[in-house]
Design a protein around this motif. Structure first.
Motif, PDB file in Angstrom:
ATOM      1  N   GLU A  66      -8.588  -4.971   4.489  1.00 14.27           N
ATOM      2  CA  GLU A  66      -7.806  -4.258   3.265  1.00 14.27           C
ATOM      3  C   GLU A  66      -6.458  -3.837   3.632  1.00 14.27           C
ATOM      4  OE1 GLU A  66      -9.960  -1.857   0.481  1.00 14.27           O
ATOM      5  OE2 GLU A  66      -8.223  -1.438  -0.514  1.00 14.27           O
ATOM      6  N   LYS A  67      -6.318  -3.148   4.785  1.00 15.87           N
ATOM      7  CA  LYS A  67      -5.129  -2.661   5.258  1.00 15.87           C
ATOM      8  C   LYS A  67      -4.090  -3.588   5.567  1.00 15.87           C
ATOM      9  CE  LYS A  67      -6.548   1.874   7.027  1.00 15.87           C
ATOM     10  NZ  LYS A  67      -7.247   2.387   8.158  1.00 15.87           N
ATOM     11  N   VAL A  68      -4.474  -4.660   6.244  1.00 18.31           N
ATOM     12  CA  VAL A  68      -3.545  -5.632   6.581  1.00 18.31           C
ATOM     13  C   VAL A  68      -2.881  -6.380   5.268  1.00 18.31           C
ATOM     14  CG1 VAL A  68      -3.239  -7.855   8.111  1.00 18.31           C
ATOM     15  CG2 VAL A  68      -4.424  -5.981   9.092  1.00 18.31           C
ATOM     16  N   HIS A  69      -3.903  -6.628   4.555  1.00 19.58           N
ATOM     17  CA  HIS A  69      -3.426  -7.427   3.395  1.00 19.58           C
ATOM     18  C   HIS A  69      -2.474  -6.694   2.442  1.00 19.58           C
ATOM     19  CE1 HIS A  69      -6.055 -11.182   3.201  1.00 19.58           C
ATOM     20  NE2 HIS A  69      -6.387 -10.802   4.441  1.00 19.58           N
ATOM     21  N   LYS A  70      -3.094  -5.307   2.400  1.00 19.49           N
ATOM     22  CA  LYS A  70      -2.032  -4.346   1.344  1.00 19.49           C
ATOM     23  C   LYS A  70      -0.794  -4.345   2.012  1.00 19.49           C
ATOM     24  CE  LYS A  70      -1.987  -0.949  -1.841  1.00 19.49           C
ATOM     25  NZ  LYS A  70      -0.311  -1.007  -1.998  1.00 19.49           N
ATOM     26  N   LEU A  71      -0.695  -4.211   3.312  1.00 21.51           N
ATOM     27  CA  LEU A  71       0.658  -4.023   3.894  1.00 21.51           C
ATOM     28  C   LEU A  71       1.606  -5.331   3.563  1.00 21.51           C
ATOM     29  CD1 LEU A  71       2.466  -2.694   6.287  1.00 21.51           C
ATOM     30  CD2 LEU A  71       1.342  -4.295   7.729  1.00 21.51           C
ATOM     31  N   CYS A  72       0.921  -6.549   3.619  1.00 20.65           N
ATOM     32  CA  CYS A  72       1.678  -7.804   3.605  1.00 20.65           C
ATOM     33  C   CYS A  72       2.042  -8.044   2.152  1.00 20.65           C
ATOM     34  CB  CYS A  72       0.795  -8.877   4.128  1.00 20.65           C
ATOM     35  SG  CYS A  72       0.528  -8.993   5.813  1.00 20.65           S
ATOM     36  N   TRP A  73       1.170  -7.572   1.120  1.00 19.28           N
ATOM     37  CA  TRP A  73       1.477  -7.693  -0.102  1.00 19.28           C
ATOM     38  C   TRP A  73       2.599  -6.656  -0.489  1.00 19.28           C
ATOM     39  CZ3 TRP A  73       0.200 -10.517  -4.030  1.00 19.28           C
ATOM     40  CH2 TRP A  73       0.277 -10.124  -5.516  1.00 19.28           C
ATOM     41  N   ASP A  74       2.420  -5.540   0.064  1.00 19.28           N
ATOM     42  CA  ASP A  74       3.634  -4.554  -0.250  1.00 19.28           C
ATOM     43  C   ASP A  74       4.919  -5.146   0.457  1.00 19.28           C
ATOM     44  OD1 ASP A  74       1.986  -3.055  -1.514  1.00 19.28           O
ATOM     45  OD2 ASP A  74       1.668  -1.434  -0.214  1.00 19.28           O
ATOM     46  N   ALA A  75       4.922  -5.606   1.564  1.00 20.56           N
ATOM     47  CA  ALA A  75       5.962  -6.368   2.186  1.00 20.56           C
ATOM     48  C   ALA A  75       6.479  -7.394   1.040  1.00 20.56           C
ATOM     49  CB  ALA A  75       5.524  -6.820   3.540  1.00 20.56           C
ATOM     50  N   LEU A  76       5.741  -8.209   0.701  1.00 19.61           N
ATOM     51  CA  LEU A  76       6.213  -9.223  -0.483  1.00 19.61           C
ATOM     52  C   LEU A  76       6.602  -8.708  -1.691  1.00 19.61           C
ATOM     53  CD1 LEU A  76       3.274 -11.838   0.278  1.00 19.61           C
ATOM     54  CD2 LEU A  76       5.587 -12.010   1.207  1.00 19.61           C
ATOM     55  N   LEU A  77       6.195  -7.485  -2.114  1.00 20.79           N
ATOM     56  CA  LEU A  77       6.753  -6.918  -3.335  1.00 20.79           C
ATOM     57  C   LEU A  77       8.113  -6.362  -2.809  1.00 20.79           C
ATOM     58  CD1 LEU A  77       3.827  -4.816  -4.639  1.00 20.79           C
ATOM     59  CD2 LEU A  77       4.746  -6.959  -5.680  1.00 20.79           C
ATOM     60  N   ALA A  78       8.290  -5.739  -1.636  1.00 18.92           N
ATOM     61  CA  ALA A  78       9.632  -5.097  -1.313  1.00 18.92           C
ATOM     62  C   ALA A  78      10.526  -6.374  -1.083  1.00 18.92           C
ATOM     63  CB  ALA A  78       9.370  -4.760   0.157  1.00 18.92           C
ATOM     64  N   GLY A  79      10.182  -7.585  -0.826  1.00 21.40           N
ATOM     65  CA  GLY A  79      11.179  -8.831  -0.651  1.00 21.40           C
ATOM     66  C   GLY A  79      11.399  -9.161  -1.968  1.00 21.40           C
ATOM     67  N   THR A  80      10.614  -9.067  -2.946  1.00 20.84           N
ATOM     68  CA  THR A  80      10.665  -9.481  -4.565  1.00 20.84           C
ATOM     69  C   THR A  80      11.705  -8.571  -4.963  1.00 20.84           C
ATOM     70  OG1 THR A  80       8.311 -10.367  -4.542  1.00 20.84           O
ATOM     71  CG2 THR A  80       9.591  -9.864  -6.524  1.00 20.84           C
ATOM     72  N   LYS A  81      11.808  -7.478  -4.672  1.00 21.95           N
ATOM     73  CA  LYS A  81      12.640  -6.507  -5.501  1.00 21.95           C
ATOM     74  C   LYS A  81      14.031  -6.837  -4.718  1.00 21.95           C
ATOM     75  CE  LYS A  81      13.465  -1.406  -5.561  1.00 21.95           C
ATOM     76  NZ  LYS A  81      14.770  -1.186  -4.435  1.00 21.95           N
ATOM     77  N   THR A  82      14.305  -7.256  -3.443  1.00 25.01           N
ATOM     78  CA  THR A  82      15.470  -7.612  -2.983  1.00 25.01           C
ATOM     79  C   THR A  82      15.828  -9.102  -3.804  1.00 25.01           C
ATOM     80  OG1 THR A  82      15.098  -6.470  -0.794  1.00 25.01           O
ATOM     81  CG2 THR A  82      16.731  -8.320  -0.826  1.00 25.01           C
ATOM     82  N   ALA A  83      14.922  -9.913  -3.820  1.00 28.95           N
ATOM     83  CA  ALA A  83      15.257 -11.196  -4.607  1.00 28.95           C
ATOM     84  C   ALA A  83      15.698 -10.812  -5.764  1.00 28.95           C
ATOM     85  CB  ALA A  83      13.953 -11.889  -4.522  1.00 28.95           C
TER      86      ALA A  83
END
Ligand code: F6R
Ligand code: MG
Ligand code: MG
Length: 366
Positions: A66-83
């Motif tokens: 859960e922690k690893v997946h949440k971290l990566c999901w949040d990183a992809l969300l942060a990337g989406t914000k930049t995109a």
């Protein structure tokens, strides 16, 4: 303690259409992981293949953590914000669900994970493909684990000779994971019968029959099964442990010399040859051709070495030229016959609407 390798990969936006992510987008994913990964990850690498960003990480939390997946999901969300801020094309495209519940399975990103007790030296390959779907790995997996024409170890190593177990998923079944296990060498024809249908049956994992350990893991996401409509091809990833009781690195790479025709290419609706490319390659001709990159690593106490780019060698320049020829030959016939996918796989709605309209105009002559 066991080491887990996790790859979580998604298309969250790109420059100039579906070509490649921007530098700022890659950096925002990287920065998020860097800032938040303490106590969760041992190590990580962020790369891109075509328009997809992959987070390769090591940790001790096991698959679907859960922690690893949440971290990566949040990183992809942060990337989406930049995109979004940069006005990149298809920002957040592969993030299909809003609420995170436990892991990113079924949420859009492709996932491949392997957990193992590290050997004294632990070499592995990380493959990432773009403009194609998970079935693209069916033939390479078959040839590496079943065919001595590519895997000399099947003849020359008494351990490899004992064979492997294929776990194959029927991805048309969407209620749960529908899996069959088949053993090599005695069931290789049955394995071939399934793997020829690359849109339905997908290699999910391969296990050694000598040690019982998992050798390979492939992402099996089919985005259209999640979204119910076309949202882009599934652009799969694969992890393969190599050497000793497993195929040699070169035996895993060997099948990519073929440039086999796979589904994908323009609008995810054509067949094109799978081109082995260097890491961090872009997309171009006819939104393709379908590409695959391969990064070789060793992992030790969870720490990753730098990557060796397995398709950078001059040999692969020659293969790329040949694959370009195959791509041209197929493209010469445009939409005709096998150049375009069958109706069942044409998920852009337009053609279905045309057919429905035309159907009304057919007359039945008595
Ligand atoms: C294929 C792919 C592209 C797009 C094409 C049209 O996986 O991503 O080939 O399908 O560029 O894209 P849209 O419909 O977004 O204009
Ligand atoms: Mg895309
Ligand atoms: Mg992609």
């Amino acid at each position: 303690m066991k080491t887990t390798l996790s790859v979580i990969k998604a298309d969250i936006g790109s420059i100039g259409g579906h070509i490649k992510p921007s530098q700022s987008l890659l950096e925002s994913v990287q920065n998020h992981i860097k800032a938040k990964s303490k106590g969760i990850l041992t190590d990580y690498k962020i790369t891109h293949t075509g328009d997809d960003i992959a987070i390769l990480s090591t940790h001790t939390g096991g698959p679907l953590n859960e922690k690893v997946h949440k971290l990566c999901w949040d990183a992809l969300l942060a990337g989406t914000k930049t995109a979004r801020e940069q006005g990149l094309y298809g920002a957040g495209q592969d993030l299909l669900k809003d609420s995170f519940s436990g892991n990113v399975k079924g949420m859009g990103p492709a996932i491949a994970e392997l957990e193992f007790e590290e050997r004294k030296a632990e070499p592995f390959l990380f493959f990432a493909a773009d403009k194609t779907d998970p079935g693209a790995f069916n033939l390479p997996a078959y040839l590496t684990f079943c065919d001595p024409m590519h895997n000399a170890g099947l003849l020359l190593s008494s351990n490899l000779k004992k064979g492997f177990t294929f776990r194959i998923m029927d991805v048309n079944y969407t209620e749960a994971d529908k899996i069959i296990e088949l053993n090599t060498p005695e069931e290789i024809y049955d394995i071939a019968v399934l793997l020829r249908d690359t849109e339905r049956y997908i290699v999910e994992g391969v296990y050694s029959r000598v040690t019982g350990e998992q050798v390979a893991a492939v992402s099996t996401t089919r985005l259209h099964n999640i979204a119910g409509k076309y949202t882009g091809k599934d652009d799969p990833v694969m992890l393969v442990r190599t050497q000793k009781d497993f195929p040699a690195t070169g035996e895993v790479l060997s099948p990519y010399t073929i440039g086999a025709f796979v589904a994908g290419f323009m609008r995810g609706s054509h067949n094109g040859p799978l081109m082995p490319v260097k890491q961090n390659s872009d997309i171009s001709f006819f939104d393709g051709p379908p590409v695959v990159s391969a990064a070789a690593y060793c992992v030790h106490d969870g720490k990753l070495t730098e990557a060796a780019d397995a398709f950078a060698h001059p040999y692969w320049d020659y293969v790329r030229t040949q694959v370009s020829r195959k791509a041209q030959e197929m493209r010469r016939q445009g939409f005709f016959g096998p150049a375009m996918l069958p109706m069942s796989e044409l998920e852009y709605g337009g053609v279905v609407e045309v057919l429905q309209e035309l159907d009304k105009r057919f007359i039945i002559k008595k």
